[in-house]
Design an enzyme around this catalytic site. Structure first.
Site, short mmCIF file in Angstrom:
data_model
loop_
_atom_site.label_atom_id
_atom_site.label_comp_id
_atom_site.label_asym_id
_atom_site.label_seq_id
_atom_site.Cartn_x
_atom_site.Cartn_y
_atom_site.Cartn_z
N LYS A 190 0.86 -1.20 0.00
CA LYS A 190 0.00 0.00 0.00
C LYS A 190 0.89 1.24 0.00
O LYS A 190 1.73 1.41 0.88
CB LYS A 190 -0.90 0.04 1.23
CG LYS A 190 -1.90 1.18 1.13
CD LYS A 190 -2.67 1.44 2.40
CE LYS A 190 -1.94 2.35 3.33
NZ LYS A 190 -1.75 3.72 2.83
N GLY A 241 7.07 4.17 8.69
CA GLY A 241 6.18 5.29 8.97
C GLY A 241 6.37 5.77 10.39
O GLY A 241 7.46 5.63 10.95
N SER A 242 5.32 6.29 10.96
CA SER A 242 5.45 6.92 12.27
C SER A 242 5.51 5.87 13.38
O SER A 242 4.98 4.76 13.26
CB SER A 242 4.26 7.85 12.52
OG SER A 242 3.07 7.11 12.49
N THR A 243 6.14 6.25 14.48
CA THR A 243 6.28 5.33 15.62
C THR A 243 4.90 4.99 16.20
O THR A 243 4.66 3.85 16.60
CB THR A 243 7.23 5.96 16.67
OG1 THR A 243 8.52 6.07 16.07
CG2 THR A 243 7.35 5.11 17.91
N VAL A 245 2.03 4.63 14.66
CA VAL A 245 1.37 3.58 13.87
C VAL A 245 2.14 2.26 14.01
O VAL A 245 1.55 1.19 14.12
CB VAL A 245 1.22 4.01 12.39
CG1 VAL A 245 0.71 2.86 11.54
CG2 VAL A 245 0.26 5.19 12.28
N GLY A 246 3.47 2.35 14.05
CA GLY A 246 4.28 1.14 14.24
C GLY A 246 3.87 0.41 15.50
O GLY A 246 3.74 -0.82 15.53
N GLU A 263 10.23 0.19 10.53
CA GLU A 263 11.22 1.24 10.33
C GLU A 263 10.51 2.54 10.64
O GLU A 263 9.66 2.98 9.87
CB GLU A 263 11.72 1.17 8.87
CG GLU A 263 13.10 1.76 8.71
CD GLU A 263 13.02 3.24 8.45
OE1 GLU A 263 13.06 4.00 9.45
OE2 GLU A 263 12.91 3.63 7.29
N CYS A 297 13.27 10.07 7.80
CA CYS A 297 13.26 9.44 9.13
C CYS A 297 14.63 9.50 9.78
O CYS A 297 14.73 9.59 10.99
CB CYS A 297 12.76 8.01 9.04
SG CYS A 297 13.59 7.07 7.78
N GLU A 392 10.04 14.37 17.05
CA GLU A 392 10.38 14.39 15.63
C GLU A 392 9.53 15.49 14.98
O GLU A 392 8.31 15.47 15.06
CB GLU A 392 10.03 13.02 15.02
CG GLU A 392 10.50 12.85 13.62
CD GLU A 392 10.19 11.46 13.06
OE1 GLU A 392 9.12 10.90 13.38
OE2 GLU A 392 11.01 10.94 12.29
P1 NAI Z 1 1.82 7.32 9.12
O1 NAI Z 1 2.70 6.46 9.95
O2 NAI Z 1 0.45 7.57 9.59
O3 NAI Z 1 1.71 6.72 7.64
C1 NAI Z 1 2.61 5.82 7.06
C2 NAI Z 1 1.83 4.76 6.29
O4 NAI Z 1 1.07 3.97 7.20
C3 NAI Z 1 0.84 5.30 5.29
O5 NAI Z 1 0.82 4.46 4.16
C4 NAI Z 1 -0.48 5.21 6.04
O6 NAI Z 1 -1.59 5.11 5.19
C5 NAI Z 1 -0.29 3.94 6.81
N1 NAI Z 1 -1.10 3.83 8.04
C6 NAI Z 1 -1.62 4.83 8.79
N2 NAI Z 1 -2.29 4.31 9.83
C7 NAI Z 1 -2.18 2.97 9.74
C8 NAI Z 1 -2.65 1.90 10.55
N3 NAI Z 1 -3.35 2.09 11.67
N4 NAI Z 1 -2.35 0.64 10.17
C9 NAI Z 1 -1.62 0.42 9.07
N5 NAI Z 1 -1.17 1.39 8.27
C10 NAI Z 1 -1.43 2.66 8.60
O7 NAI Z 1 2.56 8.68 8.88
P2 NAI Z 1 1.88 10.07 8.44
O8 NAI Z 1 0.59 10.30 9.12
O9 NAI Z 1 1.87 10.09 6.98
O10 NAI Z 1 2.91 11.09 9.03
C11 NAI Z 1 2.82 11.48 10.39
C12 NAI Z 1 4.17 11.56 11.01
O11 NAI Z 1 4.83 10.30 10.92
C13 NAI Z 1 5.13 12.50 10.33
O12 NAI Z 1 4.97 13.79 10.76
C14 NAI Z 1 6.44 11.93 10.73
O13 NAI Z 1 6.79 12.39 12.00
C15 NAI Z 1 6.20 10.45 10.79
N6 NAI Z 1 6.64 9.76 9.58
C16 NAI Z 1 7.78 9.04 9.62
C17 NAI Z 1 8.25 8.41 8.50
C18 NAI Z 1 9.49 7.63 8.51
O14 NAI Z 1 10.04 7.38 7.45
N7 NAI Z 1 9.95 7.20 9.64
C19 NAI Z 1 7.56 8.51 7.23
C20 NAI Z 1 6.32 9.24 7.28
C21 NAI Z 1 5.91 9.84 8.42
#
Ligand code: NAI
Length: 780
Positions: A190, A241-243, A245-246, A263, A297, A392
């Protein structure tokens, strides 16, 4: 006007990249997309628009996946898996190679589309994102080719669910898909809601490459679609993605047996020593925190400057910031592009506005009047505990403080819940290489920053997640050991009756910090022989005993700095002492369990101690060749404090099989012994007491696993938990581990052949180590 005045005042012209081809590609699709399932694009459905963050213009409409879409994608991947895995490494290598070539062929289209969808400068998408994505497919074509020869005892996991963020849309896709496919998995990926377009173009490429149907499936949608993938019938979830959601995904997958790599975020330190080449270090910061608008990240977002040079360094940095150009991402002379979305822009703005501490410098640069842009910003003079030093920001905002000594620098650098990357600038190799091992992070860059390559593992420790992507180490996340997966047969403790009266308390004690100690709760339990006779009482450890053991294990941290040579000698010596008392131990095992397998179990335990003694000074790291003027040293470091729930199946051998690899690699352990046959462990305490194992390196608890398991997983100062106990514990441990996202390794109710020695315990060695990639300059 003199020539020198002209040079002083001359400004850059614009160098716009044309978006015509990319816009035309979108037009061929009527700017409307379905999903890519089973080799074809589905009919577009209800969904959302994806916009150009630099202008706010609508680029295309994409479909929000329904449960039926996710099910169809997972089923397609499931159907495709056996054939894809069975094709053999060479055939898969050819497909991966074809994908790499096609990415190369269409690289400009990918670069422009990425910049339109994400807002990153075209220089970055053209020179970094897309070439690195290609490199990933080339590199992993090679891994597919080598799999059978080099990983003969590993096999594909099956169907992998992959969820990626918006900051490196195609690159993250490549990081996820290339290794998965190389190892024989099929995928459902996705893309992030803000940036679906290059993933959809990649689907086109999959068709052009003739990739078998169902091997790659791409769905679009928001977090709720991510949740559906996490809950689906997949064998693995790979998430970036974000911690927050992780953490949710860790909880949701607990006890399901799904493999997981995470990650997550970071707040990576960027340390500048007084002997650094300060101009290079300033230039490095441009790549550390203004690359991709700081939406990275592993961004070097926390600047730590050596006090003697702080004023000079800040002055140089401010001057450099003022020259950064913010604007149209399609302009090749732009340094900083657009923030992904107005919502993210607001988040950055609010976070910065909430801070009153320190001194703020905002780059003197003009911002475009439309679109989502944020100026490069530096906030100096912050305290380590200030929220902006801990949170962050995920934007072009650098926060900073100063330090006095190298020890201060390390303490400040590690003062974070994250542990993804760290950067060190110094012209003194001794200093840089002294600091690198002390940093709690998965990656260290020396005199460089934000370097990434398919050959070097990428990933973090602590709340930055676990698992590595890239390199040989990354393949562990997409394979599992071959072999039968028999369910664990749970064993029951022997039952006795009339315990004879004994005026003397013979309760076996716990072993904490090198001393035998009574349990905090004061409770004990009888242990009966198979024939019903009372053998002894054992202490019942509780949460407080566990806490004491954690303290003892932390106090023994110098064990992690001992040499493999020393650790090997100590393990050999333990084996020798056990050998001297082999008959007594064999008898004890036979008394507890019945039968006469005790001698064999003792013998195998001695053998196992020898195996891990042998590995103590041989489980070496690697030097990864990376295509820059440097190498990445993949160092195997101890995980730290490992707590293990030992199995009931082999009361002595199971304990040794956890203890020996862990301490041979420099970890300290807290072992919860077999709960039904604990006396082999309590007898073993005497062996430890006569060995040279320093106090606190091995701690042994007895009692019920339930009393300690979840506390182990939730304890903030335990770095990893292993569980070979009953099935239900796996779920509890994985769920509780979400608190600080520690590494877990649980059996999920699958039996293990403790007497066998598959590949001499590689799995244990891997679980006992963390790979840190240290990038150092090397060569011309
Ligand atoms: P996010 O962690 O919400 O999104 C990343 C991915 O996870 C997207 O594809 C999203 O649709 C999916 N997702 C969201 N909720 C989910 C769930 N409950 N179960 C499974 N998948 C889910 O990140 P977001 O909202 O785009 O950004 C928010 C903050 O996260 C940013 O401000 C940043 O601090 C951090 N972030 C960190 C990243 C990294 O590479 N470590 C990348 C993107 C965001």
């Amino acid at each position: 006007m003199t020539i020198s005045e002209i040079f002083e005042t001359m400004d850059y012209g614009t160098a716009p990249e044309s978006a015509t081809e990319a816009q035309a590609w979108l037009d061929t699709r009527n700017r409307t997309f379905g999903h890519f399932i089973n080799g074809t694009f589905t009919t577009p459905g209800n969904g959302f628009e994806t916009r150009n963050p630099a202008t706010g213009d609508m680029l295309a409409a994409v479909t929000q996946a329904t449960q039926a879409d996710v099910d169809a994608a997972v089923q397609a991947a499931r159907r495709a898996h056996p054939k894809w895995a069975g094709l053999g490494g060479h055939a898969r290598a050819r497909f991966l190679y074809a994908l790499a070539r096609l990415l190369q062929k269409h690289s400009r289209l990918f670069a422009v589309l990425e910049t339109l969808d994400n807002g990153k400068p075209i220089r970055e998408s053209r020179d970094i994102d897309i070439p690195l994505a290609q490199r990933h497919f080339y590199f992993h074509a090679g891994m597919a080719q080598l799999m059978e020869d080099e990983l003969p005892d590993r096999e594909a996991l099956g169907v992998c669910g992959q969820i990626i963020p918006w900051n490196f849309p195609l690159l993250m896709l490549a990081w996820k898909i290339a290794p998965a496919l190389a190892m024989g998995n099929t995928v459902v990926l996705k893309s992030a809601e803000y940036t679906p377009l290059t993933a959809l173009l990649f689907a086109d490429i999959c068709q052009q490459a003739g990739l078998p149907k169902g091997v790659v499936n791409i769905v679009t949608g928001d977090g709720s679609v991510g949740e559906m993938i996490v809950a689906a019938d997949v064998d693995k979830i790979a998430f970036t993605g974000s911690t927050a959601v992780g953490r949710r995904i860790r909880e949701a997958t607990a006890g399901t047996g799904k493999a997981l790599t995470l990650e997550l975020g970071g707040k990576s330190p960027y340390i500048v020593f007084d002997d650094a080449d300060l101009d290079s270090a300033v230039e490095g910061l441009v790549d550390a925190i203004w690359f991709n608008q700081g939406q990275v990240c592993c961004a070097g977002s926390r600047l730590l400057v050596h006090e003697p040079v702080a004023d000079v360094f800040y002055a140089k940095l401010r001057a450099r910031m003022d020259k950064l150009r913010v604007g149209d991402p399609l302009d090749k002379s732009i340094d900083v592009g657009a923030i992904i979305d107005p919502a993210q822009l607001k988040m950055i703005t609010d976070l910065v506005a909430s801070n009153a501490a320190g001194q703020m410098h905002v780059a003197k640069t003009d911002l475009p009047t439309e679109g989502s842009f944020y100026p490069p910003t530096l906030i100096t003079g912050l305290n380590p505990a200030d929220p902006l030093m801990q949170e962050e920001i995920f934007g072009p905002v650098l926060v900073s403080t100063t330090f006095r000594t190298p020890a201060d620098a390390v303490a400040l650098a590690n003062n974070t819940r994250y542990g993804l990357a760290a950067t060190v600038w110094s012209e003194n190799i001794n200093l840089a290489l002294d600091i690198a091992p002390k940093l709690a992070s998965g990656i260290v860059w020396i005199n460089g920053t934000n370097l990434m390559d398919a050959a070097a593992g990428f990933g973090g420790v602590r709340e930055s997640g676990f698992g590595r992507e890239g390199g040989w180490e990354g393949l562990a996340g997409y394979t599992r050991p071959k072999g039968s997966k028999k369910p664990l047969k749970e064993r029951a403790a022997a039952r006795g009756k009339n315990a004879p009266l004994d005026p003397i308390d013979r309760t076996a004690k716990l072993y904490i910090g090198g001393k035998q100690s009574r349990p905090d709760g004061g409770y004990s339990a009888p242990v009966w022989s198979k024939s019903g006779a009372l053998l002894a009482h054992v202490s019942r450890a509780n949460r407080k005993d566990l806490r004491n053991a954690v303290e003892a294990a932390h106090a023994a941290r110098s064990w992690s700095r001992t040499t493999g040579h020393l650790r090997a000698q100590i393990l050999y010596f333990i084996a020798e002492n056990l050998s001297a008392r082999a008959d007594e131990f064999a008898q004890r095992l036979n008394d507890m369990q019945g039968g006469n397998s005790g001698a064999k179990e003792v013998d195998t335990s001695i053998n196992r101690l020898f195996t891990y003694a042998a590995w103590a000074d041989k489980y070496d790291g690697q030097v990864h060749g990376v295509p820059i003027r440097g190498v990445a040293l993949a160092m195997k470091e101890p995980v730290g404090v490992i707590a293990a729930i030992c199995p009931n199946e082999a009361p002595l051998l199971g304990l040794i099989s956890c203890l020996a690899p862990a301490i041979s690699m420099g970890n300290r352990v807290i072992l919860s012994a077999s709960e039904i046959f604990p006396l082999a462990a309590t007898d073993f305490i005497q062996i430890l007491e006569t060995s040279d194992v320093p106090a606190g390196v091995v701690n042994i608890l007895t009692g019920t696993h339930d009393d300690v398991a979840t506390h182990m997983a939730a304890h903030m100062d335990i770095d990893a938990v292993w569980c070979f106990g009953r099935k239900s514990l796996s779920r509890e441990i994985e769920k509780a581990s979400a608190s600080n996202l520690k590494r877990t390794w649980v059996n999920n109710g699958v039996a293990r052949d403790w007497m066998g020695t598959p590949r001499q315990g590689q799995e244990f060695l891997q679980a006992a180590t963390e790979i840190k990639n240290i990038w150092v300059p090397y060569g011309e």
